[in-house]
Design an enzyme around this catalytic site. Sequence first.
Site, mmCIF file in Angstrom:
data_model
loop_
_atom_site.group_PDB
_atom_site.id
_atom_site.type_symbol
_atom_site.label_atom_id
_atom_site.label_comp_id
_atom_site.label_asym_id
_atom_site.label_seq_id
_atom_site.Cartn_x
_atom_site.Cartn_y
_atom_site.Cartn_z
ATOM 1 N N THR A 118 32.787 -17.223 -19.969
ATOM 2 C CA THR A 118 31.507 -17.855 -20.297
ATOM 3 C C THR A 118 31.206 -19.052 -19.409
ATOM 4 O O THR A 118 32.133 -19.732 -18.941
ATOM 5 C CB THR A 118 31.523 -18.321 -21.774
ATOM 6 N N TYR A 142 35.081 -23.585 -27.936
ATOM 7 C CA TYR A 142 34.816 -22.200 -27.524
ATOM 8 C C TYR A 142 35.080 -22.061 -26.023
ATOM 9 O O TYR A 142 35.866 -21.195 -25.586
ATOM 10 C CB TYR A 142 33.370 -21.826 -27.878
#
Length: 328
Positions: A118, A142
């Site tokens: 990501t 995350y």
Amino acid sequence: MAQTVLVTGGAGYIGAHACKVLKAAGFTPVTFDNLNTGWEEAVKYGPFFKGDLMNRADVDAAFAQYRPVAVLHFAALSLVGESMKDPGKYWRVNVMGALNLIEGAIAAGCLNFVFSSTCATYGDQDGVLLDETSVQMPINSYGASKRAIEDMLNNFAESHGLNRVIFRYFNVAGCDPEGEIGEQHVPETHLIPLMLEAVAGKRPALTVFGTDYPTRDGTCVRDYVHVMDLVDAHVLGLQWLLEGKGNRVFNLGTGTGFTVHEVIDASRTVTNREVPITLGDRRAGDAVALVSGSARAIEELGWQPKRSNLRDMIGDAWVWAQQPGFSK
Ligand code: UDP
């Protein structure tokens, strides 16, 4: 004979779209999913193995049953806000799950690994274009958990000859234009589906998270990429590995960023309806601007994004938003 690939998270949003294009490209995608956040109804393009990455025995059983030539690892927790409140959950599930999967793959002799990373691994870098060489400084758990998995893959590439392609996604949006599958999260936290639920009257309003960012209209800038384009890149990444081209990292974005207000404006044009909004505070963990330098995927993989414009992404999602969706 079709080559079998193991798709973790194949019942989820991106994984299910990947299964559709993998099947169309001649592969047999085996979905490995615990149905925690995924939908069994979304598993339409190949066999389903219900299993949990936290359980190494499940992983080993899936490899033994299907003997895949490669793994595409989509399964993960992916909510930035939740990761700020409960970092332990992200470190445990994402990192431990990936470790079980990597070790299971190596034990089964499956050395081709495509990983969903990501842009959140880059963190907040003052609006500069982020390319694959940019330093990774995640600002939420995350992103930190995904960076840790990248590191793990690199270590196993060195030690065990694991071949890995890492894709760093920017903001994935839209859905299958044929309407067979779509984006459905519980709870939903993403801008475009939440906005369209508000347009459809399924929720009272969209809250705009922060209007005092140092951007052209005060709202955050994101680089949105159509899920069909994104999963096309995965097929190319898989072929790259199967051709023995080796380890590589690719950003997947378009190089163009849009503010939250610009997305809302585009929605008015696509749906011909107003978006009810309320202006709210900043959301913890949000970077000001995340825009991808994506030349590498285009030049080296031959990736050709076709639907990554706001009109198609919102238009496809709008068709889906008006359907009943998946049920448990
Ligand atoms: N956003 C918003 N309201 C919402 C959800 C998201 O204003 O209800 C904003 C969010 O602050 C970010 C952008 O929309 O700037 C995209 O957020 P999303 O959660 O879709 O993806 P993320 O960038 O967090 O991966």
